[in-house]
Design a protein around this motif. Structure first.
Motif, PDB file in Angstrom:
ATOM      1  N   SER A   1      84.503 -25.318  25.314  1.00  0.00           N
ATOM      2  CA  SER A   1      85.036 -24.036  25.777  1.00  0.00           C
ATOM      3  C   SER A   1      84.231 -22.866  25.223  1.00  0.00           C
ATOM      4  CB  SER A   1      86.506 -23.897  25.370  1.00  0.00           C
ATOM      5  OG  SER A   1      87.305 -24.857  26.038  1.00  0.00           O
ATOM      6  N   VAL A   2      83.765 -22.990  23.979  1.00  0.00           N
ATOM      7  CA  VAL A   2      82.907 -21.949  23.406  1.00  0.00           C
ATOM      8  C   VAL A   2      81.640 -21.804  24.239  1.00  0.00           C
ATOM      9  CG1 VAL A   2      81.545 -21.261  21.408  1.00  0.00           C
ATOM     10  CG2 VAL A   2      83.808 -22.278  21.076  1.00  0.00           C
ATOM     11  N   TYR A   3      81.056 -22.923  24.641  1.00  0.00           N
ATOM     12  CA  TYR A   3      79.843 -22.887  25.470  1.00  0.00           C
ATOM     13  C   TYR A   3      80.148 -22.313  26.851  1.00  0.00           C
ATOM     14  CZ  TYR A   3      76.128 -24.652  28.502  1.00  0.00           C
ATOM     15  OH  TYR A   3      75.141 -24.758  29.439  1.00  0.00           O
ATOM     16  N   TYR A   4      81.260 -22.756  27.458  1.00  0.00           N
ATOM     17  CA  TYR A   4      81.619 -22.256  28.791  1.00  0.00           C
ATOM     18  C   TYR A   4      81.858 -20.743  28.774  1.00  0.00           C
ATOM     19  CZ  TYR A   4      82.271 -26.997  30.638  1.00  0.00           C
ATOM     20  OH  TYR A   4      82.074 -28.291  31.062  1.00  0.00           O
ATOM     21  N   SER A   5      82.372 -20.229  27.641  1.00  0.00           N
ATOM     22  CA  SER A   5      82.690 -18.801  27.578  1.00  0.00           C
ATOM     23  C   SER A   5      81.438 -17.926  27.648  1.00  0.00           C
ATOM     24  CB  SER A   5      83.461 -18.492  26.293  1.00  0.00           C
ATOM     25  OG  SER A   5      82.629 -18.637  25.148  1.00  0.00           O
ATOM     26  N   LEU A   6      80.281 -18.523  27.505  1.00  0.00           N
ATOM     27  CA  LEU A   6      79.014 -17.775  27.583  1.00  0.00           C
ATOM     28  C   LEU A   6      78.375 -17.892  28.961  1.00  0.00           C
ATOM     29  CD1 LEU A   6      77.512 -18.908  24.150  1.00  0.00           C
ATOM     30  CD2 LEU A   6      78.858 -16.849  24.633  1.00  0.00           C
ATOM     31  N   LEU A   7      79.105 -18.491  29.927  1.00  0.00           N
ATOM     32  CA  LEU A   7      78.561 -18.734  31.260  1.00  0.00           C
ATOM     33  C   LEU A   7      79.326 -17.966  32.320  1.00  0.00           C
ATOM     34  CD1 LEU A   7      78.249 -22.644  31.085  1.00  0.00           C
ATOM     35  CD2 LEU A   7      76.485 -20.962  30.505  1.00  0.00           C
ATOM     36  N   ALA A   8      78.667 -17.744  33.438  1.00  0.00           N
ATOM     37  CA  ALA A   8      79.319 -17.318  34.672  1.00  0.00           C
ATOM     38  C   ALA A   8      79.327 -18.550  35.572  1.00  0.00           C
ATOM     39  CB  ALA A   8      78.571 -16.161  35.323  1.00  0.00           C
ATOM     40  N   TRP A   9      80.497 -19.155  35.749  1.00  0.00           N
ATOM     41  CA  TRP A   9      80.553 -20.464  36.424  1.00  0.00           C
ATOM     42  C   TRP A   9      81.879 -20.608  37.144  1.00  0.00           C
ATOM     43  CZ3 TRP A   9      82.166 -25.676  34.106  1.00  0.00           C
ATOM     44  CH2 TRP A   9      81.798 -26.716  34.966  1.00  0.00           C
ATOM     45  N   ASP A  10      81.814 -21.051  38.390  1.00  0.00           N
ATOM     46  CA  ASP A  10      83.031 -21.256  39.177  1.00  0.00           C
ATOM     47  C   ASP A  10      83.432 -22.719  39.246  1.00  0.00           C
ATOM     48  OD1 ASP A  10      81.093 -22.313  40.787  1.00  0.00           O
ATOM     49  OD2 ASP A  10      81.417 -20.946  42.472  1.00  0.00           O
ATOM     50  N   GLY A  11      82.736 -23.577  38.517  1.00  0.00           N
ATOM     51  CA  GLY A  11      83.060 -24.999  38.513  1.00  0.00           C
ATOM     52  C   GLY A  11      82.370 -25.798  39.585  1.00  0.00           C
ATOM     53  N   ILE A  12      81.688 -25.124  40.517  1.00  0.00           N
ATOM     54  CA  ILE A  12      81.021 -25.819  41.626  1.00  0.00           C
ATOM     55  C   ILE A  12      79.523 -25.538  41.616  1.00  0.00           C
ATOM     56  CG2 ILE A  12      80.895 -26.076  44.134  1.00  0.00           C
ATOM     57  CD1 ILE A  12      83.842 -25.257  44.243  1.00  0.00           C
ATOM     58  N   SER A  13      79.173 -24.276  41.666  1.00  0.00           N
ATOM     59  CA  SER A  13      77.758 -23.921  41.695  1.00  0.00           C
ATOM     60  C   SER A  13      77.142 -24.056  40.309  1.00  0.00           C
ATOM     61  CB  SER A  13      77.598 -22.486  42.209  1.00  0.00           C
ATOM     62  OG  SER A  13      78.292 -21.584  41.378  1.00  0.00           O
TER      63      SER A  13
END
Length: 302
Positions: A39-51
């Motif tokens: 979650s820490v890593y994901y919080s640094l991304l712009a991601w919709d789960g698909i692209s």
């Protein structure tokens, strides 16, 4: 020979400890530590789960502190943290004291009756209270009509001025029974001689409750308050079922906001949802530290 036997016994002991520790420790790593680190890593991304994810650094956190909906949801969480634990602990202490010290014949029955809501799932409790609050056929409006209150078809969960407060009773009703049992068990450890001495000195029930019972079971009350406060801060299931944050966001909380950001039909923003989740994690840790500092953790000894 004796040295060899000791070495073999020590090896067996180490193997046993490893076999005993590995499953829970592995479960902690897999289901607690790893998701938090991801979650820490994901919080640094712009991601919709698909692209394909795009690294944006701290942009999500900058957006978070400028997001008025986050602060509105946090304010609602603080409201539940202030009201729910106090209500649950007060009612549970009062009921537990009465059942423990008044000697009612039906005490076992009342214990089962009070504990019954804890057997029900969150969904069932929420749906039950949704029916109680229903404007046309709800039990609450029907009772008010019997008392002569011209309530009409008022929808308690559909009006912003009453929806937030209306979610408190389901939390309290669903939590009181468990803490009644916990407090009764704690009260059973108090020597009866203390109550007998207080009665001889003319102390009433309220005096005994606040001068003997509560001080002696304060560590139990402290732990209960801790669980209730943290539960009110991170819980969102009842809000999701009863109002889904509405009307107009008047019952939104951070947990529900994160859920809608990640899985709602409008957003699908896993990166930003993870950033809000990290914000909630920090709030939980700070809240725990403040509770440890300011809530008394020692019982009184007589």
């Amino acid at each position: 020979m004796k040295k060899k036997w000791r070495s073999k016994a020590k090896t067996q002991q180490i193997i046993f400890l490893l076999l005993a520790i590995t499953p829970p420790f592995g479960g902690y790593l897999l289901f607690t530590l790893y998701p938090n680190l991801v979650s820490v890593y994901y919080s640094l991304l712009a991601w919709d789960g698909i692209s394909a994810p795009k690294f944006v650094g701290l942009d999500n956190y900058v957006t978070l502190f400028q997001d008025k909906y986050v602060w509105r949801a946090l304010l609602h969480n603080l409201f539940f943290m202030a009201v729910v634990p106090v209500s649950v602990i007060f009612i549970s202490l009062l009921l537990g004291y009465l059942l423990s010290n008044k000697g009612y014949r039906g005490t076992p029955f009342f214990k089962v009756l009070f504990f019954f809501p804890n057997v029900l799932s969150t969904v069932v409790i929420a749906l039950l209270w949704a029916f109680i609050y229903d404007g046309s056929f709800g039990l609450l409006n029907g009772l008010l009509r019997l008392l002569g209150v011209p309530i009409g078809n008022y929808y308690w969960l559909g009006e912003a001025k009453t929806a937030l407060a209306a979610i408190v009773p389901p939390y309290v009703w669903g939590g009181v029974g468990l803490y009644v049992i916990i407090f009764m068990n704690a009260m059973a450890t108090i020597p009866k001689s203390l109550y007998e001495s207080a009665i001889l000195e003319g102390a009433g029930h309220m005096t005994r409750l606040f001068r003997i019972t509560i001080p002696l079971i304060m560590p139990i009350i402290r732990v209960s308050a801790l669980f209730l406060m943290l539960g009110a801060l991170k819980g969102f299931e009842k809000q999701m079922i009863l109002t889904n944050g509405g009307p107009s966001g008047s019952t939104d909380v951070i947990g529900l906001y994160i859920f809608n950001l990640a899985f709602g039909a409008e957003y699908h923003n896993y990166g930003y949802a993870s950033a809000v989740g990290m914000f909630l994690f920090v709030i939980l840790v700070v809240s725990k530290l403040l509770m440890d500092k300011y809530l008394p953790d020692r019982s009184v000894e007589y």
